[in-house]
Design an enzyme around this catalytic site. Structure first.
Site, PDB file in Angstrom:
ATOM      1  N   LYS A  99       0.680  -1.344   0.006  1.00  0.00           N
ATOM      2  CA  LYS A  99      -0.147   0.398  -0.379  1.00  0.00           C
ATOM      3  C   LYS A  99       0.875   1.048  -0.093  1.00  0.00           C
ATOM      4  CE  LYS A  99      -3.678   2.590   2.536  1.00  0.00           C
ATOM      5  NZ  LYS A  99      -3.921   3.462   3.471  1.00  0.00           N
ATOM      6  N   ALA A 186      -9.229   5.602   4.084  1.00  0.00           N
ATOM      7  CA  ALA A 186      -8.790   7.104   5.102  1.00  0.00           C
ATOM      8  C   ALA A 186     -10.372   8.870   5.365  1.00  0.00           C
ATOM      9  CB  ALA A 186      -8.153   8.340   4.219  1.00  0.00           C
ATOM     10  N   THR A 209      -8.830   4.306  12.318  1.00  0.00           N
ATOM     11  CA  THR A 209      -9.151   5.492  13.348  1.00  0.00           C
ATOM     12  C   THR A 209      -9.833   4.741  14.331  1.00  0.00           C
ATOM     13  OG1 THR A 209      -7.700   7.182  12.651  1.00  0.00           O
ATOM     14  CG2 THR A 209      -9.343   7.979  13.920  1.00  0.00           C
TER      15      THR A 209
END
Lengths: 259, 392
Positions: A99, A186, A209
């Site tokens: 990645k 993201a 996250t």
């Protein structure tokens, strides 16, 4: 239909990142609950020397038999640095998948399009399966596909921001033009954001996250899994098209057919 | 244009973002502080996760040509025991820290060109960087050109505290030596960025001037660096004066409540900037602040050269007017820069963090990123390969 990246099939459309968890054990439990089959790890956190460093043992919590370990080049500012990291990971026995993360700006971690394109070209040439993290730029996405990227991974919003699909309109174009899977990466801060990406036509989402810093990462991982599965099922069942205007139940042009 | 040319006008007419930060420092109710703490903690988790980066300082030398009223290493303190570690002594100290878990070490030295030259620092970095993935420096400010070989050798970060942004106080406290030049020091982070350092740390030594005034200038500096040094990860520290040789007493109060308020204001204003909390602070305060906004902690620190393994204890001496004066001080150690407050071991700190739901991160950098190893290996290979015979 399963997700197919570079000829390899995956039943899960949820990819997970491994940063920010309160412990390796908690991360391992969340991975399990998420049903993810692709897991990305920052190479800078890992020990690549083969010395089994107990103070850099993040890889020990990821069973390579269960997950495709996707090394990421976070920390690299340039194509040269990213390429070096990818080679090092491959030399250390990690999968030849990468990645590509090249973000020279540590504040917003926005990817550098020029260096990303450069590095993709080099690594594809060396036989790597390259999944580049990019801003939601449709032209860049096409250029990356031209040089052999296995997916494109446009961001919904800056890493860790949890702001959802701020780049929605651009992602829609990327999806429309894609010849490789599109993985929204993201900014996905809630399961509803993940569902939105899948319903928009993205093939998969990458979440970190929102799960890692949740009050209960395991339950949050499960929630993402269920939502992504539900959204993929809905897309597969045939989502009705959204209309800008009301569609009357009595057609307005019916008079033309009246005799 | 360096920050030194802008600081005075920015402080005199603060832009809206700086004015908003300044308002957060105003005296506030407990409830308002609690709200700030909640925001600060949430922002930190969002940007840095449930993690804490750990590091340790490694003091190379306590020789210094500067005369700073508050510092234990000040040249005026002729009675203190000084030493500059040899490269292998530095390596022994680093090995000890590595065995304790540290993969991120801050090399610290007083300012003394004779003992701590650029070449010496380069050799230290070259010797350590294969075993320690992340090396940062806290040494005398240099020119950009002098930083370049240090970055090339593998140094990742540079830390330079302005000590005080109050020009008047700065002149009063820095009595002699190159450090007297306020502007030269103030522009150091920009020179470091130009040279390619990936992490840049700035800070204030609180207690030398009014804390709100200092904090406002610190924030102005951060705003400036975010624009100019856009490829460097910025960190900020807010050390408070600790007891040291010379017995300097803080001139201005900066209590725990002020400290907490500033920490939260910095986090809310700069969500992506790293915040460092050192062992200067007591254990109870460190434990309480760890989840609130801090992202980097030192642990088990010593602030004297040789402090971890006793290296250099047979070379201790006094330095008087720049010259070594022998001392009959066997069995002692070099004098520390300041007394630490939290003396728990790195393992104890790691356990404390885990118990608070924070993962202690020892390694989050790989020297391969900068490619120093690769370059070095190629160079070594070239050196080992005998030259091809040239055709006659």
């Amino acid at each position: 239909m399963p997700l197919n990246i570079a000829g390899r099939e995956f039943s899960s459309r949820l990819l997970l990142g491994t940063g920010k968890f309160p412990s390796g054990e908690s991360m391992a439990r969340a991975l399990e609950a998420s049903g993810a089959q692709i897991v990305t790890v920052a190479l800078r956190r890992a020990d690549l020397s083969g010395a089994k460093d107990p103070f850099a043992n993040i890889l020990e919590f990821i069973d390579p038999a269960k997950y495709l370990l996707l090394p990421n080049t976070s920390g690299a500012n340039t194509a040269e640095e990213a390429v070096r990291l990818a080679r090092l990971a491959a030399a250390a026995g990690l999968p030849k998948w990468v990645k590509l993360e090249i973000h020279p700006d540590p504040r917003y971690l926005l990817p550098d399009p020029i260096e990303t394109l450069k590095a993709t070209e080099i690594l594809v040439g060396e036989g790597f399966t390259v999944l580049p993290y990019i801003n939601a730029d449709p032209v860049l996405a096409k250029r990356l596909q031209q040089v052999g990227a296995a997916t494109v991974m446009p961001l919904g919003a800056p890493i860790g921001s949890n702001r959802g699909l701020e780049t929605r309109a651009q992602i829609r174009i990327i999806v429309e033009q894609a010849t490789v899977p599109v993985v929204v990466d993201a900014g996905i801060g809630a399961p509803s954001h993940a569902a939105e990406a899948i319903e928009l036509g993205a093939d998969a989402v990458l979440v970190n996250t929102a799960i890692a810093v949740a009050g209960d990462p395991v339950r949050m991982a499960r929630a993402f899994r269920q939502t992504v599965e539900a959204a993929a099922e809905a897309v597969s069942a045939g989502l009705p098209m959204q209309a800008e205007t009301a569609i009357p139940t009595s057609p307005l042009t019916a008079f033309l057919r009246e005799s | 244009m360096g920050f030194s040319t802008r600081i005075d006008s920015i402080i005199a007419t603060p832009p809206a973002e700086l004015a908003a930060f300044r308002r957060m420092l105003d005296p506030c109710s407990d409830a308002a502080l609690e709200e700030m703490a909640c925001r600060s903690a949430a922002l930190t988790r969002s940007h840095f996760g449930r993690t804490m980066r750990l590091f340790a300082p490694l003091y190379l030398s306590n020789e210094c040509v500067n005369s700073c009223a508050y510092c234990g290493f000040s040249r005026e303190n002729e009675a203190i025991l000084r030493v500059t570690l040899e490269i292998e002594q530095v390596a022994a100290e680093a090995r000890h820290l590595s065995e304790e878990g540290f993969r991120n070490i801050l090399l610290v030295a007083g300012e003394h060109p004779k003992f701590v030259s650029g070449e010496y620092l380069k050799r230290c970095i070259e010797r350590l960087h294969r075993e320690i993935p992340s090396l940062s420096l806290e040494v005398a400010p240099m020119e950009t050109a002098d930083y370049l070989p240090l970055v090339a050798a593998g140094a990742e970060g540079l830390v330079v505290y302005q000590e005080t942004y109050d020009r008047e106080a700065y002149q009063e406290l820095h009595l002699a030596g190159p450090k007297k030049d306020f502007d030269w020091r103030l522009d150091t982070p920009e020179r470091a960025h130009e040279a390619g350092f990936r992490r840049i740390g700035i800070g204030v030594l609180f207690g030398l001037s009014d804390w709100r005034r200092e904090a406002t200038a610190l924030a102005a500096h951060l705003f400036h660096l975010q624009r100019v040094c856009w490829t460097s990860q910025l960190t900020v520290s807010m050390p408070r004066l600790r007891p040291a040789a010379g017995e300097f007493q803080p001139r201005f109060p900066f209590g725990d409540r002020d400290f907490t308020q500033l920490l939260c204001a910095l986090r809310i204003t700069f969500p992506q900037v790293g915040i460092v909390l050192s062992t200067r602070e007591p254990a109870t305060l460190r434990d309480a602040l760890a989840p609130l906004g801090v992202t980097m902690m030192s642990a088990g620190s010593h602030t004297e050269p040789g402090g971890y393994t006793g290296q250099g204890s047979d070379q201790l001496h006094h330095t008087v007017k720049g010259k070594k004066v022998e001392s009959s001080c066997s069995g002692l150690s070099a004098t520390e820069q300041f007394a630490i407050s939290d003396d728990r071991t790195p393992g104890e700190i790691a356990a404390m963090l885990s118990s608070r739901g924070l993962e202690p991160v020892w390694k989050d950098w790989d020297s391969a990123i900068l490619g120093n190893d690769e370059g070095k290996m190629k160079k070594e290979k070239r050196e080992k390969t005998p030259p091809k015979p040239t055709a006659c």
